[in-house]
Design an enzyme around this catalytic site. Structure first.
Site, PDB file in Angstrom:
ATOM      1  N   SER A  99       0.823  -1.217   0.000  1.00  8.86           N
ATOM      2  CA  SER A  99       0.000   0.000   0.000  1.00  8.86           C
ATOM      3  C   SER A  99       0.854   1.262   0.000  1.00  8.86           C
ATOM      4  CB  SER A  99      -0.970   0.013   1.187  1.00  8.86           C
ATOM      5  OG  SER A  99      -0.289   0.118   2.425  1.00  8.86           O
ATOM      6  N   HIS A 100       2.163   1.145   0.312  1.00 13.49           N
ATOM      7  CA  HIS A 100       3.023   2.330   0.291  1.00 13.49           C
ATOM      8  C   HIS A 100       4.287   2.087  -0.533  1.00 13.49           C
ATOM      9  CE1 HIS A 100       0.037   3.378   3.199  1.00 13.49           C
ATOM     10  NE2 HIS A 100       0.372   4.645   2.979  1.00 13.49           N
ATOM     11  N   SER A 123       7.140  -7.090  11.903  1.00 11.05           N
ATOM     12  CA  SER A 123       8.361  -6.967  11.082  1.00 11.05           C
ATOM     13  C   SER A 123       8.892  -8.311  10.611  1.00 11.05           C
ATOM     14  CB  SER A 123       9.518  -6.243  11.775  1.00 11.05           C
ATOM     15  OG  SER A 123       9.214  -4.892  11.902  1.00 11.05           O
ATOM     16  N   PHE A 150       2.947  10.946   2.301  1.00 13.83           N
ATOM     17  CA  PHE A 150       2.221   9.798   1.739  1.00 13.83           C
ATOM     18  C   PHE A 150       2.807   8.463   2.196  1.00 13.83           C
ATOM     19  CE2 PHE A 150       5.907   9.990  -0.901  1.00 13.83           C
ATOM     20  CZ  PHE A 150       6.233   8.653  -1.021  1.00 13.83           C
ATOM     21  N   GLU A 164      -4.728   0.504   1.170  1.00 16.72           N
ATOM     22  CA  GLU A 164      -5.137  -0.901   1.018  1.00 16.72           C
ATOM     23  C   GLU A 164      -6.519  -0.979   0.361  1.00 16.72           C
ATOM     24  OE1 GLU A 164      -4.338  -4.564   0.815  1.00 16.72           O
ATOM     25  OE2 GLU A 164      -2.848  -3.319   1.834  1.00 16.72           O
TER      26      GLU A 164
HETATM   27  P1  NDP Z   1      -1.361  -3.555   8.791  1.00 19.46           P
HETATM   28  O1  NDP Z   1      -2.747  -3.578   9.333  1.00 19.46           O
HETATM   29  O2  NDP Z   1      -0.970  -4.555   7.785  1.00 19.46           O
HETATM   30  O3  NDP Z   1      -0.369  -3.620  10.069  1.00 19.46           O
HETATM   31  C1  NDP Z   1       0.945  -3.530   9.852  1.00 19.46           C
HETATM   32  C2  NDP Z   1       1.757  -3.790  11.116  1.00 19.46           C
HETATM   33  O4  NDP Z   1       1.251  -4.887  11.888  1.00 19.46           O
HETATM   34  C3  NDP Z   1       3.153  -4.196  10.694  1.00 19.46           C
HETATM   35  O5  NDP Z   1       4.079  -3.774  11.659  1.00 19.46           O
HETATM   36  C4  NDP Z   1       3.004  -5.723  10.613  1.00 19.46           C
HETATM   37  O6  NDP Z   1       4.251  -6.409  10.589  1.00 19.46           O
HETATM   38  C5  NDP Z   1       2.201  -5.979  11.844  1.00 19.46           C
HETATM   39  N1  NDP Z   1       1.451  -7.241  11.752  1.00 19.46           N
HETATM   40  C6  NDP Z   1       0.515  -7.571  10.855  1.00 19.46           C
HETATM   41  N2  NDP Z   1       0.042  -8.810  11.095  1.00 19.46           N
HETATM   42  C7  NDP Z   1       0.708  -9.272  12.185  1.00 19.46           C
HETATM   43  C8  NDP Z   1       0.668 -10.498  12.926  1.00 19.46           C
HETATM   44  N3  NDP Z   1      -0.154 -11.482  12.598  1.00 19.46           N
HETATM   45  N4  NDP Z   1       1.498 -10.629  13.998  1.00 19.46           N
HETATM   46  C9  NDP Z   1       2.331  -9.621  14.333  1.00 19.46           C
HETATM   47  N5  NDP Z   1       2.421  -8.431  13.676  1.00 19.46           N
HETATM   48  C10 NDP Z   1       1.603  -8.270  12.613  1.00 19.46           C
HETATM   49  O7  NDP Z   1      -0.972  -2.163   8.131  1.00 19.46           O
HETATM   50  P2  NDP Z   1      -1.847  -0.870   7.883  1.00 19.46           P
HETATM   51  O8  NDP Z   1      -2.700  -1.104   6.692  1.00 19.46           O
HETATM   52  O9  NDP Z   1      -2.503  -0.429   9.130  1.00 19.46           O
HETATM   53  O10 NDP Z   1      -0.672   0.194   7.518  1.00 19.46           O
HETATM   54  C11 NDP Z   1       0.183  -0.050   6.424  1.00 19.46           C
HETATM   55  C12 NDP Z   1       1.119   1.105   6.233  1.00 19.46           C
HETATM   56  O11 NDP Z   1       0.412   2.268   5.869  1.00 19.46           O
HETATM   57  C13 NDP Z   1       1.997   1.509   7.419  1.00 19.46           C
HETATM   58  O12 NDP Z   1       3.331   1.393   7.002  1.00 19.46           O
HETATM   59  C14 NDP Z   1       1.646   2.971   7.677  1.00 19.46           C
HETATM   60  O13 NDP Z   1       2.738   3.794   8.065  1.00 19.46           O
HETATM   61  C15 NDP Z   1       1.114   3.398   6.327  1.00 19.46           C
HETATM   62  N6  NDP Z   1       0.212   4.539   6.448  1.00 19.46           N
HETATM   63  C16 NDP Z   1       0.668   5.784   6.143  1.00 19.46           C
HETATM   64  C17 NDP Z   1      -0.168   6.876   6.268  1.00 19.46           C
HETATM   65  C18 NDP Z   1       0.310   8.266   6.038  1.00 19.46           C
HETATM   66  O14 NDP Z   1      -0.457   9.187   6.235  1.00 19.46           O
HETATM   67  N7  NDP Z   1       1.531   8.481   5.638  1.00 19.46           N
HETATM   68  C19 NDP Z   1      -1.580   6.722   6.687  1.00 19.46           C
HETATM   69  C20 NDP Z   1      -1.929   5.360   6.999  1.00 19.46           C
HETATM   70  C21 NDP Z   1      -1.074   4.314   6.872  1.00 19.46           C
HETATM   71  P3  NDP Z   1       4.754  -6.997   9.171  1.00 19.46           P
HETATM   72  O15 NDP Z   1       5.043  -5.793   8.313  1.00 19.46           O
HETATM   73  O16 NDP Z   1       5.941  -7.835   9.450  1.00 19.46           O
HETATM   74  O17 NDP Z   1       3.598  -7.799   8.617  1.00 19.46           O
HETATM   75  O1  PYC Z   2      -2.973   4.709   3.196  1.00 25.79           O
HETATM   76  O2  PYC Z   2      -4.261   5.763   4.639  1.00 25.79           O
HETATM   77  C1  PYC Z   2      -3.331   5.730   3.813  1.00 25.79           C
HETATM   78  C2  PYC Z   2      -2.576   6.968   3.559  1.00 25.79           C
HETATM   79  C3  PYC Z   2      -2.982   8.240   3.760  1.00 25.79           C
HETATM   80  C4  PYC Z   2      -1.936   9.060   3.390  1.00 25.79           C
HETATM   81  C5  PYC Z   2      -0.921   8.256   2.974  1.00 25.79           C
HETATM   82  N1  PYC Z   2      -1.318   6.976   3.096  1.00 25.79           N
END
Ligand code: NDP
Ligand code: PYC
Length: 341
Positions: A47-48, A307, A121, A188
């Site tokens: 997703s990123h 991780s 982002f 996502e």
């Molecule tokens: P997830 O719901 O996939 O959660 C990700 C985190 O949970 C990771 O550290 C992952 O480790 C861990 N994880 C997932 N499953 C397990 C498990 N079964 N056991 C243990 N740990 C687990 O991700 P999101 O969709 O919430 O977020 C994805 C990305 O989006 C992030 O990197 C976030 O920074 C980014 N984001 C950025 C935004 C922005 O404004 N810039 C806004 C929103 C999100 P692993 O990676 O090893 O699976």
């Molecule tokens: O995936 O929610 C998201 C997001 C917002 C800004 C950057 N990523």
């Protein structure tokens, strides 16, 4: 079945930098953005990853980011460093100010980097991981835009508001988690829409506040927080620390760039760094070793650490390169030719 394209990490890097520079990003911004995106793609954080090139190009085309902005670092207090991203992308701002944050954390024990006025982002884990690689514990957070309804609410108000934490480990890669405080990142939802896949129940509401598994309806409606009232409270904390505390916007005070040219996506990011040596002195190694017993305890139960999946993906990508959907690769090549998606 979705067709995929395989790229070496070098090819992914070249493609990213070329697309960004072709659309006006300075070499410094293109490199900082490509470092984050290629790392995310390498670690299979789709997703990123490279998909975000579409967002960067759309944002610059709509005037939502200054692709040549030069970040300005200033010293605010013994434990506070500020970087004004000047309307540019947060990633170059972070890279520009990182050493000042590390130096302050080492001299004060605790330090904060406040990034202001940034188009943001990216995934947060590369930032906290880079601080843990220097022996620091770190916490990062940022609001996005009003995409998420509070628990028991019905309309978008909060950002998807990610929070990331890293802890240095004596032998190996840091412990890191990084997740949105929405059920999943909005990115996502967009990937599900591109792939024509329904959402998991409990992720989103449609425009009239009814539960939906249709990604298009969810994008027009609202995501839900993870963990009900607990995710909502964490999300509000992130808005406060990375917003009013550092003199920047709340999620609902910003908008993604749009075709009318009136979307102003800029906001802040809050990054806290802590130096274990300042707390523990000569006992640091012993206490870091004690932390390892907690990680072993998790693994001993057959559970996994955050991780772990990412690190396995990293090993695979370093050996074999990355794969992205062919449709995404085609879209990126079109961006390089300057044609519309
Ligand atoms: P997830 O719901 O996939 O959660 C990700 C985190 O949970 C990771 O550290 C992952 O480790 C861990 N994880 C997932 N499953 C397990 C498990 N079964 N056991 C243990 N740990 C687990 O991700 P999101 O969709 O919430 O977020 C994805 C990305 O989006 C992030 O990197 C976030 O920074 C980014 N984001 C950025 C935004 C922005 O404004 N810039 C806004 C929103 C999100 P692993 O990676 O090893 O699976
Ligand atoms: O995936 O929610 C998201 C997001 C917002 C800004 C950057 N990523």
């Amino acid at each position: 079945m979705t067709e995929h394209t395989r790229l070496s990490l070098d090819e992914a890097w070249q493609l990213s930098v070329e697309v960004l520079e072709h659309h006006g990003f300075s070499n410094e911004h293109a490199a900082a953005i490509a470092r984050s995106m290629v790392a995310a793609q390498r670690d299979e954080c789709h997703s990123h990853g490279l998909y975000r090139l579409l967002d960067c190009v759309r944002t610059v085309r709509h005037g939502g980011v200054d692709p040549r902005a030069v970040p300005q670092v200033s010293d605010r207090a013994p434990g506070v460093v500020n970087v004004d991203a000047a309307g540019g992308c947060s990633l170059l701002a972070f890279e520009t100010a990182r050493q000042a944050l590390v130096d302050k954390a080492r001299s004060q024990g605790v330090a904060v980097l406040a990034i202001n006025n940034a188009f943001h982002f990216s995934a947060l884990w590369p930032e906290v991981e880079s601080l843990a690689e220097q022996g620091l514990a770190a916490l990062a957070m940022t609001p996005s835009h009003a995409y998420v309804a509070p628990a028991s609410g019905h309309s978008p108000l909060l950002g998807t508001n990610p929070i990331a934490f890293a802890w240095p480990r004596p032998d190996g890669l840091p412990f890191v988690f990084d997740f949105a405080t929405s059920a999943v990142a909005r990115g996502e939802i967009e990937l599900h829409r591109r792939a024509g896949k329904p959402l998991t129940e409990g992720w989103a509401l449609d425009e009239v506040g009814q539960p939906t598994t249709d990604p298009t309806a969810a994008l027009a409606g609202a995501l839900l927080p993870f963990g009900g009232h607990k995710g909502t409270a964490l999300s509000i904390m992130i808005e406060l620390l990375a917003g009013p505390l550092i003199g920047d916007c709340l999620g609902h005070q910003t908008q993604p760039a749009n075709a009318n040219g009136d979307g102003k996506p800029q906001h802040g990011e809050f990054i806290l760094a802590l130096d274990p040596h300042a707390f523990l002195g000569a006992d640091t190694e012993a206490h870091l070793q004690r932390a390892e017993t907690l990680f072993s305890g998790v693994l001993d139960q057959g559970a996994r650490l955050p991780s772990q999946r990412r690190h396995a993906a990293r090993r695979r990508s370093l050996a074999e390169g990355i794969t992205i959907p062919k449709a995404l690769h085609d879209d990126l090549l079109r961006l390089l030719e300057g044609r519309e998606n």
